[in-house]
Design a protein around this motif. Sequence first.
Motif, PDB file in Angstrom:
ATOM      1  N   PHE A 204      -2.415  17.055 -32.621  1.00  0.00           N
ATOM      2  CA  PHE A 204      -3.378  18.101 -32.966  1.00  0.00           C
ATOM      3  C   PHE A 204      -4.820  17.664 -32.720  1.00  0.00           C
ATOM      4  CE2 PHE A 204      -6.207  20.292 -35.942  1.00  0.00           C
ATOM      5  CZ  PHE A 204      -5.960  21.605 -35.586  1.00  0.00           C
TER       6      PHE A 204
ATOM      7  N   LEU B  43       0.176  27.219 -29.928  1.00  0.00           N
ATOM      8  CA  LEU B  43       0.365  26.298 -31.055  1.00  0.00           C
ATOM      9  C   LEU B  43       1.642  26.609 -31.825  1.00  0.00           C
ATOM     10  CD1 LEU B  43      -3.253  25.818 -32.462  1.00  0.00           C
ATOM     11  CD2 LEU B  43      -1.934  24.305 -30.976  1.00  0.00           C
TER      12      LEU B  43
ATOM     13  N   TYR C 151       2.812  24.408 -34.827  1.00  0.00           N
ATOM     14  CA  TYR C 151       1.638  24.567 -35.677  1.00  0.00           C
ATOM     15  C   TYR C 151       1.532  26.011 -36.157  1.00  0.00           C
ATOM     16  CZ  TYR C 151       0.253  20.011 -33.849  1.00  0.00           C
ATOM     17  OH  TYR C 151       0.231  18.692 -33.517  1.00  0.00           O
TER      18      TYR C 151
ATOM     19  N   ALA D  70      -4.494  27.114 -35.669  1.00  0.00           N
ATOM     20  CA  ALA D  70      -5.030  27.924 -34.573  1.00  0.00           C
ATOM     21  C   ALA D  70      -6.466  28.358 -34.871  1.00  0.00           C
ATOM     22  CB  ALA D  70      -4.145  29.145 -34.338  1.00  0.00           C
TER      23      ALA D  70
END
Length: 265
Positions: free
Chosen positions: A147, A78, A83, A88
């Motif tokens: 996501f 990620l 991200y 996570a």
Amino acid sequence: LELEFFYVALMVTVSVGMYLMLYVESPPTPPSAEERASNATMSETLSSMFQNPNFLILLFAFTLDGYGWGIILITNILHKIGYGQHEADIIMAIARWGSLSPLLISPLTDYLRKQDERWPVWIMRASQGASFFATLGLTLVLKPGMFDYIAFFFFLVGFTTTSAAPLLLELVAEVTYPQPETVSTGICLAVFGVSTFGFVQLSQVMATKGIDGYLHFFWLQNILFAMSVFLMVYVFEAKMKRTQRAKERLSGEASGMGADDFTND
């Protein structure tokens, strides 16, 4: 971090509740009639197992647990696509929710097996196929701005690969019978641990190329999953030797024959 602990605590609470509701009483009969201990040595037992192609197919399928290495790698993956740790943590919690699937799939399989003893094999093949499509879907959505799709497919990876594990171990006991289940299960778990470590190390080597390296690793997983599905559907022979032996023994006991009237195959 607090959100992660909350999700884990909630998951444990739900799993305990489901366990208490689903497993109220012990089964009326054991999964299979007891056999006298085999006189085979450990080397003979291992040699017999590793010369069994059905066992080798199941062992290969057991090594492909995307949930195991996925949880280990999710933070790095990620981060590569923009991200942070919060995202996570959410993904890891969602994947753990998916890993509760054996609490649903295992009782369902036991129920269906009463109708036809081949149901564990059919559900195992379906789980392995679903694992392939879940991993393939995850590979295709590992991009910025995706996501929700990443979370969904990680849930599916956790659900499908974990639901397959108890079915694989049961089929291993069936095809390796009358070899001790402790040995066959121990081999599967040991190989699984080694393979997970190997996959993680391989992914780190490939990840030197950034997210493209991780994608190459996922495509390798897709190929291996596709191979396992082919082997399970077209090569694997579902020889339910333990179940058949239990039927013979129970039939003999019902007709007035003692357990000692039977000998191991």
